[in-house]
Write a protein that holds these residues in place. Structure first.
Motif, mmCIF file in Angstrom:
data_model
loop_
_atom_site.group_PDB
_atom_site.id
_atom_site.type_symbol
_atom_site.label_atom_id
_atom_site.label_comp_id
_atom_site.label_asym_id
_atom_site.label_seq_id
_atom_site.Cartn_x
_atom_site.Cartn_y
_atom_site.Cartn_z
ATOM 1 N N HIS A 246 59.231 -10.237 -53.499
ATOM 2 C CA HIS A 246 58.846 -9.486 -52.164
ATOM 3 C C HIS A 246 59.683 -8.030 -52.395
ATOM 4 N N THR A 319 62.176 -22.274 -44.761
ATOM 5 C CA THR A 319 61.849 -20.910 -44.450
ATOM 6 C C THR A 319 62.906 -19.976 -44.068
ATOM 7 N N GLU A 340 59.497 -19.888 -48.143
ATOM 8 C CA GLU A 340 58.788 -19.086 -47.576
ATOM 9 C C GLU A 340 59.754 -18.048 -46.820
ATOM 10 N N THR A 342 60.080 -15.269 -43.170
ATOM 11 C CA THR A 342 59.616 -14.701 -41.982
ATOM 12 C C THR A 342 59.405 -13.214 -42.079
ATOM 13 N N THR A 359 59.882 -15.875 -52.955
ATOM 14 C CA THR A 359 59.658 -17.247 -52.382
ATOM 15 C C THR A 359 58.464 -17.880 -53.225
ATOM 16 N N GLY A 361 56.611 -20.966 -52.144
ATOM 17 C CA GLY A 361 55.508 -21.743 -51.493
ATOM 18 C C GLY A 361 55.865 -23.117 -51.554
#
Length: 530
Positions: A246, A319, A340, A342, A359, A361
């Motif tokens: 990310h 997460t 995951e 947020t 991440t 999955g």
């Protein structure tokens, strides 16, 4: 070597993956290239309104045997293999009416995808391509005159090359394509042979092939003077190879190695059983913990060894939320990996531009079968992945005192962690968190002492009067060959021990544990990690 430009007048397109096919065919047609094709590829090109000639029209043989035989013919292979500057070859082409094929575009039957989807034996066999690899190898061998494209990713490069050279391709370009083509057929055959070995239960076939696809050219390896690359093997196992990045800089060689170690460790903890966090430095855990929340798990892991955690890798089994992210950014961290994340956590990390966030999955199944490879001089060591797993029912209490409920829970936790620590490995755990880790020492006693000493240092940082190991349990990845290592752990404050057992001096070690008032259990399983 001269540029050796070769004109592209005739192309054979036969692809399983139709991605980008029409765009490529349209561009080639616009350049005046005659298109030959087979089966579904010809149909797709024709339906797009483009002129295309069926291979069966030039071979004078129809596709037969459910498509098994369609391109295995001199009219095809002669056109691919003929040396354009060889008078005898040219004469043979003229005599038999063989037209030159200047470009081959082939991608193979989806064998790997069929296996991944769980296809049965016969279905997998039917998805082994024969004509495709034969044509690819022929075209690649004759790269002095023929261009061969096996990857959709190279379509644009081909068109760029043609645009730059007035419809011709250069030798260097064709050489690169040929190398890629041979690597593709090699990888394809490796996939088939590996699958078949498993299907017929050959654990150690005479020949073993490995293959990979370049995922990233790395700046350097473990050290700046070492070149390095990262290849993936097509596995869908969640982890660093399949993760989405990310933010942050490109992953380095050491980042990838350490992140893999971190995520495989944290995957030992089922998210359904609660949050867990692992902090890794140089492929060894410097802190692992469970907690009521992810933030609590992180803090407990961090408090095991705050110094080593600086610049480390953090892996989470649930997460990543905003509260945990806020704690993580308080110190420098190289990589954070979680199933995951947020939006709130992403916003927190956005202020740390260099922090790499991945991440996946999901978590990998640590009990699944698989193999690991290690290169040694002149060969490879191949073994099953260490998917060994024990439960409470597997434990054998060997001392007069059995562990209580809290000790038992911590012993099982310590054992899971010790599996991921370099041998000789010693792991102290208390109340669901590591409080001392000793890794990679030549002596098990030294690992025990180092872990205890680090717990003393951390106690001073936290302002505690006693070392963190006071009242802890301890795990050893292999048996204690003598009682000295066990007694060192007892001196550090450990009250219970988990180890494989199996030493010639087990009786001596058990007696020493009884004398020290320790509870000890044997697992019957070793977890060396070299």
């Amino acid at each position: 070597m001269s540029q050796n430009l070769q004109p592209l007048r005739r192309a054979l397109l036969s692809v399983s993956d139709k991605t980008g096919l029409i765009e490529l065919a349209t561009a080639l047609d616009a350049k005046g290239v005659e298109l030959l094709s087979t089966g579904g590829t010809a149909k797709a090109i024709r339906e797009a309104g483009l002129p295309v000639k069926d291979v069966s029209d030039i071979t004078k043989f129809p596709e037969m045997m459910d498509g098994r035989v369609k391109t295995l013919h001199p009219m095809v292979h002669g056109g691919l293999l003929a040396l354009r500057d060889n008078a005898d070859h040219q004469a043979a082409m003229d005599e038999h009416g063989i037209g030159a094929i200047d470009l081959l575009v082939v991608n193979l039957y989806p064998f790997e995808a069929t296996v991944a989807a769980g296809g049965d034996y016969e279905t997998c066999i039917e998805n082994i391509d024969i004509g495709g690899p034969a044509m690819i190898r022929a075209a690649a061998k004759n790269h002095g005159f023929v261009s061969v494209v096996v990857d959709v990713e190279d379509y644009d490069a081909l068109l760029t090359e043609l645009d730059a050279n007035d419809g011709q391709t250069g030798m260097a370009f064709r050489q690169t394509l040929a190398q890629t083509a041979y690597a593709r057929t090699g990888a394809y055959d490796a996939a088939v042979s590996t699958w078949m070995a498993g299907a017929i239960k050959q654990d150690a076939p005479r020949r073993k092939a490995i293959a990979g696809t370049l995922a990233q050219s790395l700046r350097y390896g473990e050290n700046p003077h070492q070149s390095a690359s990262f290849y993936t093997d097509g596995s869908t196992r969640p982890g660093v190879a399949t993760a989405k990045q990310h933010q942050g800089k490109e992953l380095s060689y050491n980042n990838i190695n350490d992140t893999d170690a971190a995520f495989e460790l944290v995957a030992e903890f089922d998210p359904a059983d609660g949050p867990a966090c692992a902090i890794i430095k140089h492929a060894n855990p410097c802190g692992v913990a469970r907690g009521a929340t992810l933030a609590e798990a992180y803090q407990s892991a961090f408090d095991c060894d705050r110094t080593s955690a600086f610049g480390g890798i953090i892996a989470l089994n649930q997460t990543l939320d905003g509260a945990t992210a806020k704690q993580i950014v308080e110190i420098f961290t190289e990589v954070v990996i979680a199933p995951e994340v947020t939006d709130e956590a992403k916003e927190v990390f956005a202020a740390k531009k260099n922090l790499r966030l991945l991440t996946t999955g999901g978590l990998p199944d640590v009990r699944s079968a698989g193999q690991t490879w290690k290169q040694v001089s002149g060969g490879y060591l191949i073994q099953d992945r260490d998917n060994g797993f024990i439960t409470e029912s597997d434990l054998k209490v060997v001392t007069k005192r059995a562990p209580d409920a809290q000790e038992l829970a911590d012993l099982l936790l310590a054992w899971k962690i010790a599996k991921h620590v370099k041998s000789n490995a010693i792991v102290y755990v208390k109340d669901g968190a590591t409080v001392g880790v000793g890794a990679g020492q030549m002596s098990r006693v030294d690992s025990t002492r180092i872990a205890a000493r680090k717990s003393q240092d951390m106690a001073e940082v936290l302002g505690l009067a006693e070392p963190l190991t006071k009242g802890s349990v301890v795990a050893s990845d292999a048996f204690f060959p003598f009682s000295d290592g066990l007694l060192t752990a007892a001196e550090a404050g450990a009250t219970a021990v988990i180890q494989p057992g199996g030493s010639m001096r087990d009786d001596e070690v058990i007696a020493a544990a009884d004398e020290a008032g320790l509870a000890m259990v044997f697992t019957g399983m070793r977890h060396f990690r070299h």
